[in-house]
Design a protein around this motif. Structure first.
Motif, PDB file in Angstrom:
ATOM      1  N   GLY A  31      10.063  -3.651   3.353  1.00 41.18           N
ATOM      2  CA  GLY A  31      10.490  -2.115   3.762  1.00 41.18           C
ATOM      3  C   GLY A  31       9.269  -1.172   3.734  1.00 41.18           C
ATOM      4  N   TYR A  32       8.883  -0.795   4.583  1.00 38.26           N
ATOM      5  CA  TYR A  32       7.896   0.319   4.816  1.00 38.26           C
ATOM      6  C   TYR A  32       8.581   1.941   5.032  1.00 38.26           C
ATOM      7  N   VAL A  33       7.907   2.665   4.214  1.00 40.19           N
ATOM      8  CA  VAL A  33       8.995   3.977   4.071  1.00 40.19           C
ATOM      9  C   VAL A  33       7.995   5.117   4.765  1.00 40.19           C
ATOM     10  N   VAL A  34       8.284   6.033   5.459  1.00 47.34           N
ATOM     11  CA  VAL A  34       7.763   7.455   5.595  1.00 47.34           C
ATOM     12  C   VAL A  34       8.628   8.351   5.241  1.00 47.34           C
ATOM     13  N   SER A  35       8.201   9.206   4.164  1.00 48.12           N
ATOM     14  CA  SER A  35       9.169  10.317   3.477  1.00 48.12           C
ATOM     15  C   SER A  35       8.652  11.579   3.612  1.00 48.12           C
ATOM     16  N   PHE A  58       5.528  20.872  -1.073  1.00 44.49           N
ATOM     17  CA  PHE A  58       6.141  20.064   0.320  1.00 44.49           C
ATOM     18  C   PHE A  58       5.272  18.632   0.106  1.00 44.49           C
ATOM     19  N   GLY A  59       5.660  17.703   0.521  1.00 36.66           N
ATOM     20  CA  GLY A  59       5.021  16.479   0.572  1.00 36.66           C
ATOM     21  C   GLY A  59       5.273  15.253   1.724  1.00 36.66           C
ATOM     22  N   ILE A  60       4.480  14.494   2.276  1.00 38.74           N
ATOM     23  CA  ILE A  60       4.373  13.672   3.240  1.00 38.74           C
ATOM     24  C   ILE A  60       3.997  12.454   2.850  1.00 38.74           C
ATOM     25  N   CYS A  61       4.790  11.328   2.479  1.00 40.74           N
ATOM     26  CA  CYS A  61       4.237   9.871   1.871  1.00 40.74           C
ATOM     27  C   CYS A  61       4.646   8.843   2.837  1.00 40.74           C
ATOM     28  N   ALA A  62       4.025   7.849   2.747  1.00 40.25           N
ATOM     29  CA  ALA A  62       3.833   6.532   3.464  1.00 40.25           C
ATOM     30  C   ALA A  62       3.596   5.675   2.490  1.00 40.25           C
ATOM     31  N   TYR A  63       4.678   4.653   2.075  1.00 42.39           N
ATOM     32  CA  TYR A  63       4.560   3.608   0.966  1.00 42.39           C
ATOM     33  C   TYR A  63       5.428   2.691   1.276  1.00 42.39           C
ATOM     34  N   THR A  64       5.279   1.458   0.524  1.00 40.76           N
ATOM     35  CA  THR A  64       6.203   0.267   0.442  1.00 40.76           C
ATOM     36  C   THR A  64       7.221   0.333  -0.591  1.00 40.76           C
ATOM     37  N   HIS A 110      13.999   9.331   3.931  1.00 41.63           N
ATOM     38  CA  HIS A 110      13.544   8.187   4.141  1.00 41.63           C
ATOM     39  C   HIS A 110      13.709   7.482   5.633  1.00 41.63           C
ATOM     40  N   ALA A 111      12.515   7.136   6.497  1.00 44.46           N
ATOM     41  CA  ALA A 111      12.745   6.430   7.416  1.00 44.46           C
ATOM     42  C   ALA A 111      11.889   5.043   7.172  1.00 44.46           C
ATOM     43  N   PRO A 154       0.640  -1.213  -0.008  1.00 43.60           N
ATOM     44  CA  PRO A 154       0.108   0.086  -0.017  1.00 43.60           C
ATOM     45  C   PRO A 154       0.869   1.396   0.078  1.00 43.60           C
ATOM     46  N   GLY A 155       0.025   2.526  -0.289  1.00 40.06           N
ATOM     47  CA  GLY A 155       0.697   3.744  -0.213  1.00 40.06           C
ATOM     48  C   GLY A 155      -0.283   4.834  -0.264  1.00 40.06           C
ATOM     49  N   VAL A 156       0.239   5.848   0.490  1.00 37.46           N
ATOM     50  CA  VAL A 156      -0.412   7.107   0.480  1.00 37.46           C
ATOM     51  C   VAL A 156       0.472   8.331   0.371  1.00 37.46           C
ATOM     52  N   TYR A 157       0.061   9.342  -0.447  1.00 34.40           N
ATOM     53  CA  TYR A 157       0.932  10.229  -0.757  1.00 34.40           C
ATOM     54  C   TYR A 157       0.103  11.717  -0.766  1.00 34.40           C
ATOM     55  N   LEU A 158       0.654  12.574   0.173  1.00 33.89           N
ATOM     56  CA  LEU A 158      -0.168  14.129   0.233  1.00 33.89           C
ATOM     57  C   LEU A 158       0.985  15.046  -0.037  1.00 33.89           C
ATOM     58  N   TYR A 159       0.329  15.982  -1.096  1.00 33.31           N
ATOM     59  CA  TYR A 159       1.243  16.894  -1.435  1.00 33.31           C
ATOM     60  C   TYR A 159       0.726  18.381  -1.417  1.00 33.31           C
ATOM     61  N   MET A 160       1.384  19.552  -1.255  1.00 40.20           N
ATOM     62  CA  MET A 160       0.671  20.782  -0.928  1.00 40.20           C
ATOM     63  C   MET A 160       1.944  21.786  -1.320  1.00 40.20           C
TER      64      MET A 160
END
Length: 461
Positions: free
Chosen positions: A184-188, A131-137, A206-207, A113-119
């Motif tokens: 590997g799941y990432v918060v970016s 700027f974006g905050i993203c959580a994905y595989t 990337h965390a 899965p993945g979720v992406y937010l940009y503004m």
């Protein structure tokens, strides 16, 4: 001008293709993004949607407004084993006997899965336009093998060998199963800035939360004066941990049609912690559970890409990338166990030396507009194997892949949907027999295919 652009584009494509066409696809981690997947992963030079956080962070400067995307990839994995497994029968006798294996792994789903937010950054535009905050595989791959299916022919042959120099043979314990899964799941968080009308730069941090699951095993043979016994043993590892890294990128718009991108991702070393457990019907091999620490590195990666909008005709876009991955830095799994394993039982410790090689992959994609709202996409990628055949282990998928993909997109004023189907055709890895090996299932022909359907939905507020 169109002719000059075409000559330039095809020249670059041929420069990319010529040294790589002989390669066939590796330890392949399906890329981030549904549209980019449809275009063969050739997205470094385009990077104009949510997946730019992975491919080229500079590209998020092309996203307009406040945008949210949700995605899902399903990696359906299937591997097969065929032909010979060999066993050595006694130092004094010194004869080899082939055992024919026909086995397939369990069909396995790896959902990513993945979720992406940009503004827009508003008052911070001096530092960043977007700027974006993203959580994905980042990665999810592996294989599952049922020991009963894998070893049925081996067991039949072992227990019915004619002219047995040691008398009768017996097998104790269930055949070992094999399973691997690396995730590997990432918060970016990601930032991008347009420096000039033609140049954008970006960086994403990337965390990575990683997990490593490995079920391994084998056979231990004890020979006596009038008999020979074979005991199965099994090891199981479950480890999790965190690692950190970053991707930096630049995008240069040559003009309204051609753009060129460059991106580099640092290595991400995940420090894993958990347990390894050894079990067997033979007491001397049943060592129980031990605390364990291990490191796994998602290696350094670099990509260069070209995007040509209006290629050959107005509604066609062509993309072409070269990706280099430094898999050679992942030379082994270095395990630190809370309890030392006796030296004569180190056979129980699974999959340590890898001998992986760096890979260079070629990626090519096309997108054609069917209408103002609809687009058809297709792509091809060639990703080389990470190991030579003699170092291959069937437990972790390491063979090459040729990847073909087909996708469709539909776009309205405030939302769009993309769907893709990619098929990873594995290349055959043939490993020769090794004297002294009892039931080494890596020997013979190994093949790993994977099918990856994916879907994304984007909404612009």
């Amino acid at each position: 001008m169109r002719l000059n652009h075409s000559v330039l584009a095809w020249s670059l494509v041929m420069v990319i293709i010529s040294p790589i066409l002989a390669l066939a696809g590796g330890l392949y981690i399906p890329g981030v993004g549904v549209r980019s997947s449809a275009m063969g992963g050739a997205f470094v030079g385009m990077a104009d949607d949510y997946s730019a956080v992975h491919w080229n962070p500079a590209g998020i400067s092309q996203i307009r407004g406040f945008e949210v995307t949700v995605t899902g990839h399903d990696g359906i994995s299937l591997a097969s084993r065929a032909e010979g497994m060999m066993r050595f029968d006694g130092a004094e006798i010194g004869w080899l006997r082939p055992v024919v294996i026909e086995a397939t792994s369990d069909a396995t789903h790896y959902f990513a899965p993945g979720v992406y937010l940009y503004m827009d950054t508003g008052p911070l535009s001096a530092v960043s336009d977007k700027f974006g905050i993203c959580a994905y595989t980042l990665a999810d791959f592996g294989a599952i093998w049922d020991g009963e299916k894998l070893y049925d022919d081996f067991i039949d042959t072992y227990t019915t060998l004619p002219g047995d120099p040691n008398g009768y043979r017996q097998i104790f314990g269930d055949p070992p199963d094999f399973e691997s899964r690396i995730t590997g799941y990432v918060v970016s968080p990601v930032l991008a800035k347009r420096l000039t009308d033609n140049i954008s730069v970006g960086v994403s941090a990337h965390a990575v939360y990683g997990s490593f699951h490995l079920l391994d095993g084998g056979w231990y043979e004890e020979s006596f004066e009038d008999s020979s016994h074979l005991f199965s043993f099994q090891s199981k590892e479950d480890l999790t941990g965190w690692g950190y890294g970053a991707t930096i990128g630049m995008l240069y718009d040559v003009d309204s049609q051609i753009s060129i991108g460059v991106a580099v991702r640092t290595p991400v070393t995940v420090s894993l912690d958990g347990d390894i457990e050894f079990s067997s019907v033979l007491d001397t091999l049943a060592l129980g559970k031990h605390g364990e620490e291990m490191e796994f590195t998602f290696p350094m990666w670099a990509g260069v890409g070209l995007a040509y909008r209006g290629f050959l005709f107005d509604n066609l876009t062509m993309t072409a990338d070269i990706h280099w991955t430094q898999w050679s830095e992942v030379s082994e799994f270095t395990r630190v166990m809370a309890t030392e394993i006796p030296e004569d039982l180190e056979i129980l410790v699974p999959l340590t030396t890898l001998n992986w090689d760096d890979t260079i992959g070629f990626h090519l994609g096309f997108e054609t507009k069917l209408s103002q709202a609809a687009a058809l996409r297709f792509g091809y990628a060639s990703v080389p194997e990470t190991v030579a055949s003699e170092d291959y282990s069937f437990v972790l998928p390491q063979g090459g892949h040729n990847i073909v993909s087909l996708g469709f997109g539909y776009r309205q004023d405030r939302w769009n949907a993309d769907v893709t189907l990619a098929y990873m055709m594995g290349t055959t890895m043939t490993k020769a027999a090794m004297a002294g090996a009892v039931g080494d299932s890596s020997q013979g022909k190994n093949l790993h295919d994977e099918m990856v359907p994916s879907l994304s939905l984007t909404y612009l507020f």
